[in-house]
Design a protein around this motif. Structure first.
Motif, PDB file in Angstrom:
ATOM      1  N   THR A   1      39.006  23.320  28.241  1.00 15.24           N
ATOM      2  CA  THR A   1      39.428  24.681  27.893  1.00 15.24           C
ATOM      3  C   THR A   1      38.427  25.696  28.439  1.00 15.24           C
ATOM      4  O   THR A   1      37.226  25.591  28.190  1.00 15.24           O
ATOM      5  N   GLU A   2      38.915  26.669  29.182  1.00 15.50           N
ATOM      6  CA  GLU A   2      38.028  27.682  29.761  1.00 15.50           C
ATOM      7  C   GLU A   2      37.612  28.688  28.695  1.00 15.50           C
ATOM      8  O   GLU A   2      38.443  29.263  27.999  1.00 15.50           O
TER       9      GLU A   2
ATOM     10  N   LEU B   1      29.918  23.439  33.248  1.00 21.49           N
ATOM     11  CA  LEU B   1      30.004  24.606  34.120  1.00 21.49           C
ATOM     12  C   LEU B   1      30.695  24.200  35.412  1.00 21.49           C
ATOM     13  O   LEU B   1      30.541  23.066  35.879  1.00 21.49           O
ATOM     14  N   ALA B   2      31.456  25.109  35.982  1.00 20.17           N
ATOM     15  CA  ALA B   2      32.163  24.842  37.237  1.00 20.17           C
ATOM     16  C   ALA B   2      31.858  25.956  38.227  1.00 20.17           C
ATOM     17  O   ALA B   2      31.879  27.134  37.868  1.00 20.17           O
ATOM     18  N   VAL B   3      31.597  25.564  39.473  1.00 25.46           N
ATOM     19  CA  VAL B   3      31.285  26.524  40.530  1.00 25.46           C
ATOM     20  C   VAL B   3      32.031  26.105  41.798  1.00 25.46           C
ATOM     21  O   VAL B   3      31.733  25.054  42.371  1.00 25.46           O
ATOM     22  N   ALA B   4      33.003  26.906  42.212  1.00 20.42           N
ATOM     23  CA  ALA B   4      33.744  26.634  43.445  1.00 20.42           C
ATOM     24  C   ALA B   4      33.307  27.659  44.485  1.00 20.42           C
ATOM     25  O   ALA B   4      33.664  28.839  44.397  1.00 20.42           O
TER      26      ALA B   4
ATOM     27  N   GLN C   1      34.025  31.155  42.697  1.00 20.55           N
ATOM     28  CA  GLN C   1      34.619  31.233  41.370  1.00 20.55           C
ATOM     29  C   GLN C   1      33.779  30.391  40.416  1.00 20.55           C
ATOM     30  O   GLN C   1      33.306  29.309  40.782  1.00 20.55           O
ATOM     31  N   LEU C   2      33.618  30.876  39.182  1.00 23.12           N
ATOM     32  CA  LEU C   2      32.763  30.202  38.213  1.00 23.12           C
ATOM     33  C   LEU C   2      33.453  30.152  36.856  1.00 23.12           C
ATOM     34  O   LEU C   2      34.245  31.030  36.513  1.00 23.12           O
ATOM     35  N   SER C   3      33.111  29.118  36.089  1.00 23.28           N
ATOM     36  CA  SER C   3      33.754  28.935  34.795  1.00 23.28           C
ATOM     37  C   SER C   3      32.835  28.199  33.839  1.00 23.28           C
ATOM     38  O   SER C   3      32.011  27.378  34.259  1.00 23.28           O
TER      39      SER C   3
ATOM     40  N   ARG D   1      35.658  18.613  21.281  1.00 19.45           N
ATOM     41  CA  ARG D   1      35.566  19.521  22.422  1.00 19.45           C
ATOM     42  C   ARG D   1      34.329  20.406  22.362  1.00 19.45           C
ATOM     43  O   ARG D   1      33.872  20.930  23.377  1.00 19.45           O
ATOM     44  N   ASP D   2      33.766  20.570  21.152  1.00 22.49           N
ATOM     45  CA  ASP D   2      32.613  21.455  20.987  1.00 22.49           C
ATOM     46  C   ASP D   2      31.283  20.712  21.040  1.00 22.49           C
ATOM     47  O   ASP D   2      30.242  21.271  20.694  1.00 22.49           O
TER      48      ASP D   2
END
Length: 405
Positions: free
Chosen positions: A111-112, A92-95, A102-104, A86-87
């Motif tokens: 995993t956030e 990156l997420a952008v809605a 919203q961003l993550s 996972r590392d």
């Protein structure tokens, strides 16, 4: 692995590996839990032990696979469990919505690690909003003490129809001035990782891969918010249509909207009588203090009779328009997301009032109306999956490994 990935269109669940399965196919099996030991990989794919080990060696050299906990193999030695590292990178997420983005930042298992939300002026253009989005992403990475070079993919959603190949909006009534504008350049100072995009309803449907799609292969995911749209899952696959415009139910012409102007510029669209923006306008015309569909929903939840009435009426209008789609596609569930889902019981009651009587008996048999699994975070979760399915697909992984060689 960071910096060497490419992206492809992420629409389908993990298929059965073909004969002569590749390293990318093996990683897909490991990620899905379909096979997590060397022996299981050999049995599922038909590959020899030597071939399995060679592919795993390539994945391990790229940092994508680790040896996990040991488990007892029936009748044999303990078999070392294989897990996704996972590392090995970040996504990156952008809605992006009409009034909120919203961003993550997430690890490769979804995993956030950090998140942010930004309220923007309605009608803001990309030259104003996208630098703000980039700034939030850069700040989150810095606070995590991580680098943009570790990012292997970015998933972004927009309301309306998008061109996934060109990575642009092509028809968005909610975001005037965005159509045809290249979005990737705005993020180049944050990361050079590939950007993949889709519309908001499709990414909401993708979010259900870990939710209702575990139990249903044929689902309509309805986003009922400022606008209206559906993500269509048929046989476990996301249906996007010839020009990517599948699911635009908000702009279906309906009799109750005859003569009414829609925000898209056309006349008679469902949104003009059932979209959140139209409901807000109606209540404001009655003298009520409502600025956004979220305000309307909050009032409905707290017992405001007028708000509850228009939310239920919206459900009835949508149910009536959705009935033909349900009859044609025969889904086993309609999943309701978006801001209106905050008053799910009220909206769904209206939806059921008109949906079930207007479908055939067979299409309505066992049909369930369900709330979205991730609520107001569904779009963000879907953007994470959008990025992960693109850059960790078998084809993308194999292409990256080939470049390493």
């Amino acid at each position: 692995m960071p910096g060497i990935m490419t992206a492809e269109s992420p629409t389908d669940p993990v298929p059965a590996p073909p004969p002569g399965a590749t390293a990318g196919d093996l990683l897909a099996l490991i990620r899905s839990g379909g096979a997590t030991t060397r022996g299981e990989l050999g049995r599922v794919t038909g590959l020899s032990r030597t071939a399995v080990n060679a592919r795993l060696l390539a994945l391990a050299a790229a940092g994508l696979v680790l040896e996990g906990d040991e488990e007892s193999a029936t009748g044999g030695r303990p078999a070392s469990t294989l897990v996704l590292n996972r590392d090995a990178g970040l996504v990156l997420a952008v809605a992006i919505g009409r009034s909120r983005s919203q961003l993550s930042v997430c690890s490769l298992d979804g995993t956030e690690l950090a998140q942010a939300s930004h309220d923007q002026e309605i009608g803001v253009g990309p030259d104003v909003l996208m630098p703000v989005v980039a700034g939030h992403l850069a700040r989150m990475l810095a606070e995590l003490d991580r680098s943009g070079e570790e990012v292997i993919g970015v998933g972004l959603s927009l309301p309306g129809t998008v061109d996934r190949r060109r990575v642009v909006s092509v028809d968005s009534p909610a975001l005037a001035g965005w159509d045809g504008i290249a979005l990737a350049p705005y993020l180049r100072e944050v990361t050079g990782a590939p950007l993949v995009i889709d519309n908001d309803c499709n990414v909401m449907a993708l979010s259900e891969r870990d939710g209702h799609l575990c139990d249903h292969d044929d689902v309509l995911v309805l986003k009922a918010s400022t606008g209206l749209g559906i993500g269509i899952i048929a046989g476990g696959r996301l249906i996007q249509g010839h020009l990517g415009a599948a699911g635009e139910i908000g702009h279906v012409k309906v009799a109750p909207a005859e003569g009414l102007l829609c925000r898209c510029g056309d006349i008679g669209c469902l949104e003009a009588v059932a979209g959140g923006w139209a409901l807000v306008e109606r209540l404001r015309a009655q003298g009520q203090e409502v600025d956004h569909v979220r305000d309307l929903v909050a009032q409905a939840v707290h017992g405001n009779g007028s708000a509850r009435s228009v939310v239920r009426e919206s459900g009835r209008r949508v149910g009536d328009a959705l009935a033909a789609t349900v009859t044609v596609l025969n889904p086993s569930a309609v999943v309701v997301g978006g801001d209106m889902a905050g008053a799910f019981d009220t909206f769904a009651a209206g939806l059921r009032d008109t949906l079930f009587p207007a479908t055939t008996a067979l299409a309505g048999r066992n049909l369930q109306v369900l709330p979205s699994t991730y609520g107001e975070r569904a779009g963000l979760v879907g953007c994470v999956r959008l990025a992960l399915e693109a850059v960790l697909s078998p084809r993308a992984v194999d292409a990256a490994l080939a470049r390493r060689r």
